[in-house]
Design a protein around this motif. Structure first.
Motif, mmCIF file in Angstrom:
data_model
loop_
_atom_site.group_PDB
_atom_site.id
_atom_site.type_symbol
_atom_site.label_atom_id
_atom_site.label_comp_id
_atom_site.label_asym_id
_atom_site.label_seq_id
_atom_site.Cartn_x
_atom_site.Cartn_y
_atom_site.Cartn_z
ATOM 1 N N HIS A 59 88.409 -6.495 102.620
ATOM 2 C CA HIS A 59 88.585 -5.925 103.954
ATOM 3 C C HIS A 59 90.058 -5.573 104.173
ATOM 4 N N GLY A 60 90.291 -4.435 104.790
ATOM 5 C CA GLY A 60 91.633 -4.057 105.207
ATOM 6 C C GLY A 60 92.442 -3.341 104.138
ATOM 7 N N ARG A 61 93.665 -3.026 104.512
ATOM 8 C CA ARG A 61 94.623 -2.358 103.624
ATOM 9 C C ARG A 61 95.736 -3.333 103.311
ATOM 10 N N LEU A 62 95.880 -3.646 102.046
ATOM 11 C CA LEU A 62 96.872 -4.637 101.649
ATOM 12 C C LEU A 62 98.277 -4.037 101.619
ATOM 13 N N THR A 63 99.225 -4.828 102.065
ATOM 14 C CA THR A 63 100.637 -4.485 101.890
ATOM 15 C C THR A 63 101.335 -5.744 101.397
ATOM 16 N N PRO A 64 102.076 -5.643 100.317
ATOM 17 C CA PRO A 64 102.302 -4.441 99.520
ATOM 18 C C PRO A 64 101.056 -4.066 98.711
ATOM 19 N N LYS A 65 101.100 -2.898 98.086
ATOM 20 C CA LYS A 65 99.949 -2.380 97.331
ATOM 21 C C LYS A 65 99.749 -3.105 96.002
ATOM 22 N N GLU A 66 100.752 -3.829 95.576
ATOM 23 C CA GLU A 66 100.586 -4.719 94.429
ATOM 24 C C GLU A 66 101.457 -5.939 94.663
ATOM 25 N N GLY A 67 101.008 -7.066 94.130
ATOM 26 C CA GLY A 67 101.760 -8.281 94.372
ATOM 27 C C GLY A 67 101.150 -9.478 93.689
ATOM 28 N N THR A 96 97.503 -12.028 90.598
ATOM 29 C CA THR A 96 98.205 -10.769 90.854
ATOM 30 C C THR A 96 97.155 -9.701 91.147
ATOM 31 N N TYR A 97 97.574 -8.664 91.883
ATOM 32 C CA TYR A 97 96.631 -7.625 92.274
ATOM 33 C C TYR A 97 97.327 -6.275 92.355
ATOM 34 N N THR A 98 96.511 -5.223 92.234
ATOM 35 C CA THR A 98 96.939 -3.846 92.426
ATOM 36 C C THR A 98 95.838 -3.126 93.189
ATOM 37 N N VAL A 99 96.201 -2.451 94.272
ATOM 38 C CA VAL A 99 95.228 -1.670 95.043
ATOM 39 C C VAL A 99 94.958 -0.378 94.280
ATOM 40 N N LEU A 100 93.672 -0.094 94.021
ATOM 41 C CA LEU A 100 93.275 1.117 93.302
ATOM 42 C C LEU A 100 92.843 2.235 94.246
ATOM 43 N N LYS A 101 92.227 1.856 95.380
ATOM 44 C CA LYS A 101 91.711 2.848 96.322
ATOM 45 C C LYS A 101 91.573 2.198 97.691
ATOM 46 N N GLU A 102 91.788 2.995 98.735
ATOM 47 C CA GLU A 102 91.604 2.526 100.105
ATOM 48 C C GLU A 102 90.769 3.544 100.860
ATOM 49 N N ALA A 103 89.844 3.038 101.686
ATOM 50 C CA ALA A 103 89.025 3.928 102.512
ATOM 51 C C ALA A 103 88.313 3.132 103.586
ATOM 52 N N ARG A 104 88.271 3.677 104.789
ATOM 53 C CA ARG A 104 87.496 3.125 105.909
ATOM 54 C C ARG A 104 87.644 1.620 106.098
ATOM 55 N N GLY A 105 88.868 1.150 106.008
ATOM 56 C CA GLY A 105 89.110 -0.266 106.277
ATOM 57 C C GLY A 105 88.843 -1.209 105.129
ATOM 58 N N PHE A 106 88.672 -0.675 103.917
ATOM 59 C CA PHE A 106 88.462 -1.496 102.727
ATOM 60 C C PHE A 106 89.422 -1.071 101.636
ATOM 61 N N SER A 107 89.655 -1.977 100.690
ATOM 62 C CA SER A 107 90.492 -1.676 99.521
ATOM 63 C C SER A 107 89.763 -2.125 98.261
ATOM 64 N N LEU A 108 89.784 -1.265 97.242
ATOM 65 C CA LEU A 108 89.321 -1.637 95.909
ATOM 66 C C LEU A 108 90.544 -2.175 95.183
ATOM 67 N N VAL A 109 90.444 -3.403 94.686
ATOM 68 C CA VAL A 109 91.593 -4.089 94.117
ATOM 69 C C VAL A 109 91.276 -4.530 92.693
ATOM 70 N N GLU A 110 92.239 -4.279 91.785
ATOM 71 C CA GLU A 110 92.144 -4.859 90.447
ATOM 72 C C GLU A 110 92.935 -6.160 90.481
ATOM 73 N N ILE A 111 92.346 -7.214 89.969
ATOM 74 C CA ILE A 111 92.929 -8.550 90.049
ATOM 75 C C ILE A 111 93.123 -9.105 88.642
ATOM 76 N N HIS A 112 94.311 -9.664 88.425
ATOM 77 C CA HIS A 112 94.609 -10.352 87.168
ATOM 78 C C HIS A 112 94.689 -11.833 87.509
ATOM 79 N N LEU A 113 93.756 -12.584 87.008
ATOM 80 C CA LEU A 113 93.687 -14.006 87.291
ATOM 81 C C LEU A 113 94.587 -14.749 86.303
ATOM 82 N N LEU A 114 95.684 -15.312 86.813
ATOM 83 C CA LEU A 114 96.641 -16.007 85.947
ATOM 84 C C LEU A 114 96.272 -17.472 85.749
#
Length: 183
Positions: A59-67, A96-114
């Motif tokens: 849900h939502g738009r993450l800031t920063p777009k990666e972190g 760690t994560y990187t936002v791949l796409k955002e739309a209509r209040g959601f974000s598709l996120v790639e996640i690296h599980l450390l």
């Protein structure tokens, strides 16, 4: 079912599959099993060197777009995992994560599980105010997805015997594509 497959229909066969790790109940994606106890032990002993990548719709738009999200995770008596600042109460966890796409209040996120703690991704993103879509336990109650929008996309590890780097990738589930199409 997997043991039946490994035994090739012979219930007296000593062949079996050994569980290397687990996924949360409603998480889809890659699971790693070993064909021997020796292989299982090697893979578990080298688990921190195993590269685990996930996709999630949050849900939502993450800031920063990666972190990177780092907290101590603890579990209460009701088996609910939560973040704490107290290192004596929890285990240090990194995502760690990187936002791949955002739309209509959601974000598709790639996640690296450390690290690989129980409910780590779900608790980390809920703690940031961006719960995983469809998460009934840590979510915000919004039925955006019929299922937990969390997918174990890829895994890379060193083969226990050949020592070759092995990588397996499932891509994105069709259901995620449909959900993203609605966004």
């Amino acid at each position: 079912m997997l043991n039946d497959y490994v035994r090739k229909g012979n219930p007296k066969s000593r062949n079996r599959a050994y569980v290397v790790h687990r996924l949360d109940r409603d998480t889809s994606g890659i699971l790693l099993f070993a064909k021997s106890e020796q292989a299982k032990t090697f893979l578990q002993e080298h688990w921190e060197q195993t590269d685990k990548r996930y996709l999630a719709i949050v849900h939502g738009r993450l800031t920063p777009k990666e972190g990177k999200i780092s907290t101590y995770l603890a579990e209460n008596s009701a088996q609910r995992v939560y973040s704490t600042l107290d290192p004596a109460r929890g285990k240090l966890s990194h995502t760690t994560y990187t936002v791949l796409k955002e739309a209509r209040g959601f974000s598709l996120v790639e996640i690296h599980l450390l690290t690989g703690r129980k409910h780590q991704i779900r608790v980390h993103f809920a703690g940031k105010g961006h719960p995983v879509a469809g998460d009934r336990k840590y979510g915000n109650g919004d039925p955006a997805s019929k299922r937990l929008a969390l997918h174990a996309r890829s895994i890379s590890f060193t083969h226990p015997f050949s020592k070759k780097k092995m990588t397996f990738d499932t891509g994105m589930p069709e259901e995620f594509a449909r959900l993203l199409g609605k966004m």
